[in-house]
Design an enzyme around this catalytic site. Structure first.
Site, PDB file in Angstrom:
ATOM      1  N   PHE A 151       0.844  -1.204   0.000  1.00 16.29           N
ATOM      2  CA  PHE A 151       0.000   0.000   0.000  1.00 16.29           C
ATOM      3  C   PHE A 151       0.870   1.241   0.000  1.00 16.29           C
ATOM      4  CE2 PHE A 151      -2.490   3.415   1.920  1.00 16.29           C
ATOM      5  CZ  PHE A 151      -3.623   3.378   1.124  1.00 16.29           C
ATOM      6  N   ASP A 162       9.082   2.868   1.678  1.00 16.40           N
ATOM      7  CA  ASP A 162       7.908   3.533   2.246  1.00 16.40           C
ATOM      8  C   ASP A 162       7.823   3.174   3.729  1.00 16.40           C
ATOM      9  OD1 ASP A 162       5.349   4.172   3.153  1.00 16.40           O
ATOM     10  OD2 ASP A 162       4.380   3.722   1.229  1.00 16.40           O
ATOM     11  N   LYS A 165       2.476   9.398   8.530  1.00 14.88           N
ATOM     12  CA  LYS A 165       1.661   9.055   9.700  1.00 14.88           C
ATOM     13  C   LYS A 165       2.137   9.586  11.067  1.00 14.88           C
ATOM     14  CE  LYS A 165      -1.199   5.391   7.950  1.00 14.88           C
ATOM     15  NZ  LYS A 165      -0.821   4.936   6.608  1.00 14.88           N
TER      16      LYS A 165
HETATM   17  C1  LIG Z   1      -1.012   5.247   5.227  1.00 12.65           C
HETATM   18  C2  LIG Z   1       0.012   4.850   4.246  1.00 12.65           C
HETATM   19  C3  LIG Z   1       0.193   5.565   3.050  1.00 12.65           C
HETATM   20  C4  LIG Z   1      -0.710   6.701   2.620  1.00 12.65           C
HETATM   21  O1  LIG Z   1      -0.733   7.753   3.539  1.00 12.65           O
HETATM   22  P1  LIG Z   1      -1.902   8.854   3.435  1.00 12.65           P
HETATM   23  O2  LIG Z   1      -1.477   9.893   4.424  1.00 12.65           O
HETATM   24  O3  LIG Z   1      -3.174   8.175   3.791  1.00 12.65           O
HETATM   25  O4  LIG Z   1      -1.913   9.361   2.050  1.00 12.65           O
HETATM   26  C5  LIG Z   1       1.217   5.162   2.210  1.00 12.65           C
HETATM   27  N1  LIG Z   1       2.016   4.131   2.517  1.00 12.65           N
HETATM   28  C6  LIG Z   1       1.878   3.433   3.662  1.00 12.65           C
HETATM   29  C7  LIG Z   1       2.809   2.307   3.969  1.00 12.65           C
HETATM   30  C8  LIG Z   1       0.856   3.761   4.563  1.00 12.65           C
HETATM   31  O5  LIG Z   1       0.689   3.041   5.672  1.00 12.65           O
END
Ligand SMILES: *Cc1c(COP(=O)(O)O)cnc(C)c1O
Length: 403
Positions: free
Chosen positions: A136, A221, A250
């Site tokens: 994700f 990420d 986050k």
């Molecule tokens: C939450 C998340 C995102 C996206 O972040 P948003 O602030 O919702 O756009 C991208 N990568 C990872 C691994 C995430 O947990």
């Protein structure tokens, strides 16, 4: 009518149905406790999806935000301001130097910046990206193109970004799919949205090696795993591996919206003037909050605390014998309860009824990502209630099947 049900009705009437209607309306919080609009108290074991690392209403964040809002809330990128510079310097130091930062406002924007950055740095013959199945990376078109969860990506393609997906943690598959035409490999150290699924040991070192051999950029990420969640500032540090690009969001702002794309080594200066921008990116209030978060994690020893309390949580979960509980996985204060049946939604619901906020991240996994300030006593209260929650979830699942 209760205040919650009133709010939920108005939500349904005025907000797009992207999230369904969330079952609980939250009103306020203090530390790891939150209260709903009807005054019911909960222990927050999800922290707004691994965001509120210092819990709710932490004085360091409250003071930093209030002070900065009163002095200068916004500058745009037409002007330099001290908070943004300070925060960039702190992040550069935390990743070990030789890096530069671009500030965005969310996780998906941090990844959009990373996508453009690696494209800018790549030679013209490089045209495709590699990412992990079930991974994700966000909901905007670039990040979504890299997102391996088919159900949320496929309805919106094609994206104009060529992406090859390989199973997460499978280095042989990665080796087969990355060559000198690959722009970058995007991956997570642990797949958060797939259910806090860690990659096998040595995965990040293997990605590093494959990227080095082919010249593809390694984009890691750490939007969910970063900022202390696993007990290190960043999960990759525990493996002694340095990515080329690191994305964060986050936990960074402790509840305020901020994202960061960190370019390491030659990726620090790959963007040219005019290549990218954001009106709100590096906003003084968000940066002040992030500085308060980093100061507090450091000052209160929250990395070590996260490791100790996270291990304690894992031990207590392992010791629990219940037919619905297969085990647990994860690290630090980022865990998933593995269920023996697809009853996670029932567990989430029954936990809430008993005053605990957890997240049914997949049908058979329940995510726990509490504020990093959670105490062993608070964990103990949850563990004590868990058998009853699991019993009730099983009963609810049986009842649902019968009806
Ligand atoms: C939450 C998340 C995102 C996206 O972040 P948003 O602030 O919702 O756009 C991208 N990568 C990872 C691994 C995430 O947990």
């Amino acid at each position: 009518m209760t205040s919650s049900s009133d709010l939920r009705e108005r939500f349904a009437a005025s907000l797009m149905p992207t999230y369904g209607v969330p079952p609980i309306a939250l009103s306020h919080g203090r530390g790891c406790e939150v209260y709903d609009a009807d005054g019911r108290q909960y222990l927050d074991l999800i922290a707004g999806i691994a965001v509120s690392v210092l819990g709710h209403g932490h004085p360091a964040v409250v003071t930093a935000v209030a002070r900065q809002a009163a002095v200068l809330a916004h500058t745009s990128n037409l002007f330099v301001h001290e908070r943004e510079v300070e925060l960039a310097e702190r992040l550069v130091a935390l990743v070990g130097g030789d890096a530069k930062v671009f500030f965005a406002n969310s996780g998906t924007e941090a990844n959009e910046a990373a996508l453009k950055l690696v494209k800018r740095a790549a030679s013209p013959g490089r045209h495709y990206y590699v990412a992990s199945s079930k991974g994700f990376h966000g909901r905007t078109s670039g990040s979504l193109a890299l997102t391996g969860k088919d159900a949320i990506r496929e309805p919106f393609g094609p994206f104009g970004t060529e992406v090859r997906f390989v199973p997460h943690g499978d280095l042989d598959a990665l080796r087969e799919n990355v060559d000198e035409h690959c722009v970058a490999v995007f991956t997570e150290p642990v797949q958060g949205e797939a259910g806090v699924v860690p990659a096998p040991e040595g995965y990040l070192a293997g990605v590093r090696e494959i990227c080095d051999a082919t010249g593809a950029a390694f984009v890691l990420d750490e939007i969910q795993s970063g900022i202390g969640r696993t007990g290190a500032w960043f999960a990759h540090q525990a493996e002694g591996v340095r990515p080329d690009v690191l994305t964060l969001a986050k936990g960074l702002g402790g509840g305020l919206p901020i994202g960061a794309c960190v370019g390491l080594g030659r990726y620090a200066d790959a963007f040219r003037k005019g290549d990218h921008g954001s009106t709100f990116g590096g906003n003084p209030v968000a940066c002040a909050a992030a500085l308060a978060v980093l100061d507090t994690i450091e000052g209160e020893g929250l990395l070590a605390h996260t490791t100790v309390v996270g291990d304690l949580l894992a031990e207590q979960l392992e010791a629990l014998d219940h037919p619905l509980l297969a085990g647990q996985r994860g690290s630090g204060l980022w865990r998933a309860l593995e269920l023996t049946a697809p009853h996670a939604a029932h567990v989430q619901e029954q936990a809430a009824v008993r005053g605990f906020l957890v997240n049914a991240v997949t049908p058979d996994a329940v995510r726990i990502a509490p504020p990093l300030v959670i105490t062993p006593e608070e964990i103990g209260v949850f563990i004590e209630a868990l058998p009853t929650v699991l019993d009730a979830a099983e009963a609810a699942a049986t009842k649902e099947k019968q009806s």
